[in-house]
Design an enzyme around this catalytic site. Structure first.
Site, PDB file in Angstrom:
ATOM      1  CD  GLU A  27      -2.888   1.168   2.404  1.00 18.40           C
ATOM      2  OE1 GLU A  27      -2.968   0.147   3.121  1.00 18.40           O
ATOM      3  OE2 GLU A  27      -3.671   2.129   2.478  1.00 18.40           O
ATOM      4  CG  ASN A 172      -9.421  -1.082   1.435  1.00 23.18           C
ATOM      5  OD1 ASN A 172      -9.077  -2.257   1.582  1.00 23.18           O
ATOM      6  ND2 ASN A 172      -9.278  -0.168   2.387  1.00 23.18           N
ATOM      7  CD  GLU A 173     -10.411  -2.356   5.844  1.00 26.00           C
ATOM      8  OE1 GLU A 173     -10.299  -1.249   6.413  1.00 26.00           O
ATOM      9  OE2 GLU A 173      -9.783  -3.368   6.216  1.00 26.00           O
ATOM     10  CD  GLU A 292      -6.278  -4.577   4.260  1.00 25.23           C
ATOM     11  OE1 GLU A 292      -6.133  -4.258   5.455  1.00 25.23           O
ATOM     12  OE2 GLU A 292      -6.694  -3.802   3.379  1.00 25.23           O
TER      13      GLU A 292
HETATM   14  O1  AHR Z   1      -3.160  -2.592   6.232  1.00 24.88           O
HETATM   15  C1  AHR Z   1      -3.420  -1.389   6.910  1.00 24.88           C
HETATM   16  C2  AHR Z   1      -4.842  -0.905   6.715  1.00 24.88           C
HETATM   17  O2  AHR Z   1      -5.727  -1.789   7.356  1.00 24.88           O
HETATM   18  C3  AHR Z   1      -5.366  -0.848   5.304  1.00 24.88           C
HETATM   19  O3  AHR Z   1      -5.062   0.342   4.659  1.00 24.88           O
HETATM   20  C4  AHR Z   1      -6.848  -0.942   5.491  1.00 24.88           C
HETATM   21  O4  AHR Z   1      -7.499  -1.501   4.393  1.00 24.88           O
HETATM   22  C5  AHR Z   1      -7.005  -1.744   6.764  1.00 24.88           C
HETATM   23  O5  AHR Z   1      -7.896  -1.180   7.639  1.00 24.88           O
END
Ligand code: AHR
Length: 508
Positions: A27, A172-173, A292
């Site tokens: 990231e 993402n999330e 993740e």
């Molecule tokens: O991996 C760190 C963070 O954790 C990521 O950016 C996010 O998707 C998650 O909450």
């Protein structure tokens, strides 16, 4: 001595080992990219500014796929900021981590890095501040062969051939209120479905991942997946799971058992997805992308003052991992492998510096954290089929997860070579456990080719820049390599307290 027994059978196949189980995550966050994989001017930097020491460690780790470019970062990211002449690229605020993104690394640079590392790219599009059109645009840039504005721009930027990225994350999330562009499940489900349909019109055999819950503790856990899949079921292929574990208040017993939570997480989401499929009368199965997972001392991060103000590549969540963390990482991989029939992609978050197996110092060395070792050995040795692996062993009581087995294990069997590998953890904090592995169902003698264990008298021991080999794999005591499993067809090994072991057998 405590005793445990496991009987393995080559006919009891769960599923083939998916190479994508050994994914990782890069990231644009903290020092994962800048001074992590990329540091022009570093003594080991190659002609593209990539650290050769980090590349070598990434290869040694055995990573097969890397999710990019985020994470929370992607929900505010403009991919086109990172293409074209580097000196013309804008500096932007990254709201997710309150830092400055210089855009010196973009997708073309990352694709070069991925090629050198020998990994597949899992690409995440921004569905936080952006939508269908921008997802189509980045797809056209990355995957369309030629003859359109964006594919020609890629070619002009030096990548004549399309990148052919197959697996894409739809945001993402987005269930998390912290996420830029956070949405309700209904809003996100509609957007994910529309984006998926558009991307598949462009390239029908893409594999698309809809965002599941950002953790199983979210209040919308389960209902989020259900609603999202009601909208997107036929258009997507995966739903994501994210889980981070840590030791709370010195409760090591619970922490060591956290893979039971991962098991439960996977079963819950498989059941939820299958229930939606049944309601929709669909024959299709949605798989899980556990994109993740890791140990992350998240509560320390949440309790700390807000991240530094608008720096380039600040030090963010550079957790130092100990022996217990490595045993847990090994156990989480056991859980992922055990679910290989439905977990067909997974990414340890992240690869370098940010909650990572690989650490670096700017201008200085790169080294392996404790958690590097179980990942690397599992990625190297898990071959062929995953076997059903039921261990008969004592249990113990944990405050967070109830009754848990002292021993957890999974085995793989490679029909091509006849090789068998058992990955096993001992969660007992006091005692070694003697484990008998019954191999009589294999019908041929096997010999121990390798048996390595990660353990230490001090379960809090870590690796540091100055002592990078403090914690590493050592030959399992009491296992002479080459011991033939004859007679009753079993081999017995002693698993030290709080340990992770890989036992590899080959035909005698
Ligand atoms: O991996 C760190 C963070 O954790 C990521 O950016 C996010 O998707 C998650 O909450």
């Amino acid at each position: 001595m405590l005793r445990a027994r496991v009987a393995l059978n080559p006919a009891a196949v769960v599923a083939p080992v998916n190479r994508r189980t050994f994914g990782s995550f890069v990231e644009h966050m903290g020092r994962c990219v800048y001074t992590g994989i990329y540091e022009p001017g570093h003594p080991s930097a190659d002609e593209d500014g990539f650290r050769a020491d980090v590349l070598a460690l990434a290869r040694e780790l055995g990573v097969t796929m890397v999710r990019y470019p985020g994470g929370n970062f992607v929900s505010g990211y403009r991919w086109e900021d990172g293409i074209g002449p580097a000196e013309k690229r804008p500096r932007r605020r990254d709201l997710a981590w309150r830092s400055i993104e210089t855009n010196q690394v973009g997708i073309d640079e990352f694709a070069k890095w991925a090629e050198k590392a020998g990994v597949e790219i899992m690409y995440a599009v921004n569905l936080g501040t952006r939508g269908v059109q921008e997802a189509l645009d980045v797809h056209e840039y990355l995957n369309h062969p030629e003859g359109t504005e964006l594919s020609e721009r890629r070619r002009a930027n030096g990548a004549e051939k399309p990148y052919g990225i197959k697996i894409w994350c739809l945001g993402n999330e987005l269930d998390g209120p912290w996420q830029t562009g956070h949405k309700t499940a209904g809003e996100y489900g509609l957007l994910a479905a529309a984006t998926a349909r558009a991307l598949k019109s462009a390239e029908p055999d893409l594999e698309l991942v809809a965002c599941g819950s950002s953790s199983s503790s979210m209040p919308t856990f389960g209902s989020w997946e259900s609603t999202v899949l009601e909208h997107a079921y036929e258009a997507v292929d995966y739903v994501s799971c994210h889980a981070y574990y840590e030791e709370y208040d010195g409760d090591l017993g619970s922490f060591l058992a956290c893979a039971t939570d991962m098991d439960h997480f996977v079963s819950s989401i498989v059941a939820t997805a299958d229930a939606v499929g049944a309601r929709l009368k669909s024959k299709k199965k949605i798989n899980i992308s556990f994109d993740e997972w890791n140990v992350w001392y998240l509560s320390r991060f949440q309790d700390a003052p807000p991240p530094s103000e608008w720096e380039v590549a600040p030090r963010v969540i550079e957790d130092r991992y100990n022996v217990a963390d490595a045993v847990v990482v090994g156990n989480l991989l056991i859980s992922l492998l055990r679910h290989s029939d439905r977990v067909t992609a997974a990414c340890q978050a992240q690869l370098v510096n940010v909650i990572a197996p690989i650490m670096t110092e700017p201008g200085g060395p790169a080294w392996r954290q404790t958690v590097f070792h179980p990942f690397a050995r599992t990625a190297a040795l898990a071959k062929g089929d995953v076997l059903e692996t039921r261990v008969d062993c004592p249990t113990y009581e944990t405050a967070r997860y109830g009754e848990a087995a002292l021993i957890d294990a999974v085995a793989t069997h490679d029909p091509a070579t006849g090789g068998v590998t058992l990955f096993v953890v001992n969660r007992d904090q006091e005692n070694p456990v003697e484990l008998t592995v019954d191999l009589s169902a294999f019908g041929a003698d096997l010999s121990v080719a390798e048996s390595v264990t990660l353990t230490d008298d001090d379960v809090r021991a870590t690796n540091t820049k100055d002592d990078p080999e403090r914690v590493t794999l050592r030959p399992t005591t009491q296992i002479p390599t080459g011991a033939i499993t004859t007679g009753d067809g079993s081999v017995t090994i002693a698993l030290p307290r709080v340990s992770w072991t890989a036992l590899r057998l080959t035909p005698a």
